[in-house]
Design an enzyme around this catalytic site. Structure first.
Site, PDB file in Angstrom:
ATOM      1  N   HIS A  58       0.874  -1.179   0.000  1.00  0.00           N
ATOM      2  CA  HIS A  58       0.000   0.000   0.000  1.00  0.00           C
ATOM      3  C   HIS A  58       0.912   1.230   0.000  1.00  0.00           C
ATOM      4  O   HIS A  58       1.577   1.505   0.987  1.00  0.00           O
ATOM      5  CB  HIS A  58      -0.912   0.012   1.225  1.00  0.00           C
ATOM      6  N   ARG A  60      -0.140   4.415  -0.570  1.00  0.00           N
ATOM      7  CA  ARG A  60      -0.856   5.552   0.039  1.00  0.00           C
ATOM      8  C   ARG A  60      -1.017   6.780  -0.851  1.00  0.00           C
ATOM      9  O   ARG A  60      -1.885   7.605  -0.603  1.00  0.00           O
ATOM     10  CB  ARG A  60      -0.191   5.982   1.359  1.00  0.00           C
ATOM     11  N   ASN A  90      -6.365   1.174  -2.763  1.00  0.00           N
ATOM     12  CA  ASN A  90      -7.124   1.967  -1.783  1.00  0.00           C
ATOM     13  C   ASN A  90      -6.436   3.289  -1.461  1.00  0.00           C
ATOM     14  O   ASN A  90      -6.037   3.569  -0.338  1.00  0.00           O
ATOM     15  CB  ASN A  90      -7.398   1.152  -0.512  1.00  0.00           C
ATOM     16  N   HIS A 230      -3.159 -12.268   1.798  1.00  0.00           N
ATOM     17  CA  HIS A 230      -2.786 -12.248   3.227  1.00  0.00           C
ATOM     18  C   HIS A 230      -3.512 -13.304   4.079  1.00  0.00           C
ATOM     19  O   HIS A 230      -4.255 -12.978   5.010  1.00  0.00           O
ATOM     20  CB  HIS A 230      -2.959 -10.858   3.830  1.00  0.00           C
ATOM     21  N   ASP A 303       2.190  -6.986   2.616  1.00  0.00           N
ATOM     22  CA  ASP A 303       1.036  -6.158   2.991  1.00  0.00           C
ATOM     23  C   ASP A 303       1.514  -4.884   3.681  1.00  0.00           C
ATOM     24  O   ASP A 303       0.919  -4.423   4.654  1.00  0.00           O
ATOM     25  CB  ASP A 303       0.065  -6.940   3.881  1.00  0.00           C
ATOM     26  N   HIS A 307       1.363   3.808   8.484  1.00  0.00           N
ATOM     27  CA  HIS A 307       0.552   4.918   9.005  1.00  0.00           C
ATOM     28  C   HIS A 307       1.484   5.908   9.691  1.00  0.00           C
ATOM     29  O   HIS A 307       2.589   5.544  10.112  1.00  0.00           O
ATOM     30  CB  HIS A 307      -0.490   4.415  10.010  1.00  0.00           C
TER      31      HIS A 307
END
Length: 334
Positions: A58, A60, A90, A230, A303, A307
């Site tokens: 990811h 972002r 996403n 996953h 994965d 954050h």
């Protein structure tokens, strides 16, 4: 011609030299004499691998640049030994449109023109809402190599069926985030003894297995491939093994954290251990390791889902799921 000679590396237990000429491996042996123009690097016993491919990250960007950007994500990839990564859809806006795909690829070319390479995964449904299929052909033409609704499981089985059919016609793999949206609703960790002690709503492992079973049965019925993302639970491993025994075109991945951590890592309401799917039990960890050894699990992914620190410094039920992975994957699994 430009030459690079890496000396004294460890490869499959032996000390080796590796000669690269004009960007291509020329030879690998116990001892190589350096060409006159060669740059020589003494690996000093470091381990020699091909560069890795991470099929589940990811990045972002666009939309969540305070968590990660394409540039910082590729920096993690480079330092972790990855030469190529596949990034999930996403983002904000969601990568459900060719323009977003092109933006991600342009950011990668601008920040890391010589690699690692980025291969975007397009959204399977518009806005990841699970209601309307995306224009997969346009996403593929823009550079997407697979499709997925990762992070937002598709609850509607009819839509998921059409997704598998349409993707197969385009020679795209569907990567399925297997999580029953009803059994998993408002959960924050694995359902079990640890969640009971902590008083935290848990997600039963069967929430993953039910969705994986649906994917495998539909892939069997339609004769098309599907990839299970996953995997975290023993029950899911058992279903995947059953599908493979029937000749279903199912592949699966797991991650370093499902091979090394269990749900007791959440003790003390540790938000750093909050991921989705959640960390499971020691029995599940043992099953995941065995599944890797036997080939039921086809590949390891990270994965990678970073954050900002302040987002994890919140009450447990408010903290987002996910943590970094590309920078640590090799060290943890080796």
């Amino acid at each position: 011609m430009s030459s690079l000679l890496i000396k004294n590396a460890r490869y499959l237990g032996d000390s080796v030299d590796l000669l690269v000429v004009d960007g291509k491996v020329q030879s690998l042996s116990a001892s190589i004499n350096a060409p006159a123009d060669a740059e020589i690097v003494d690996a000093a016993g470091k381990i020699l691998f091909p560069s890795f491919i991470d099929v589940h990250t990811h990045l972002r960007e666009p939309g969540y640049e305070w968590k990660e950007t394409v540039a910082t994500g590729l920096s993690s990839a480079a330092h972790g030994g990855f030469g190529a990564i596949l990034c999930m859809a996403n983002t904000d806006p969601v990568n459900d449109d060719a323009a977003v795909t092109e933006q991600i690829l342009e950011s990668a070319r601008r920040s890391w023109p010589n690699g690692p390479r980025v291969h975007p995964i397009g959204a399977a449904t518009v806005g990841l809402k699970g209601e309307e299929l995306t224009r997969m052909s346009e996403l593929k033409d823009a550079g997407c190599v697979a499709i997925s609704n990762d992070g937002r499981p598709v609850g509607n089985t009819e839509i998921f069926r059409r997704m598998l059919e349409y993707a197969a016609d385009l020679d795209l793999i569907v990567i399925d985030h297997c999580e029953d949206p009803y059994l998993a609703a408002k959960s924050h960790m694995n359902e079990g003894a640890t969640s009971g002690v902590l008083g935290v709503k848990g997600q039963p492992d069967v929430a993953e297995t039910i969705q994986a079973s649906r994917s495998i049965l539909l892939a069997d019925y339609l004769g098309v491939p599907v990839h299970i993302a996953h995997v975290s639970a023993k029950r899911t491993v058992d279903i995947i093994a059953w599908g493979k025994s029937r000749g279903v075109k199912v592949t699966a991945e797991t991650t370093p954290h499902y091979l090394t951590l269990d749900d007791t890592a959440v003790n003390g309401y540790n938000t750093l251990a909050k991921v989705n799917p959640p960390l499971r039990t020691p029995t599940d960890v043992a099953a995941m390791r065995e599944a890797v050894k036997t080939g039921v699990i086809d590949m390891l992914a990270t994965d990678h889902a970073p954050h900002a620190a302040h987002e994890k410094e919140t009450p447990f039920d408010e903290a987002p799921n996910g943590f970094t992975g590309m920078d640590l994957a090799l060290t943890i699994t080796y």
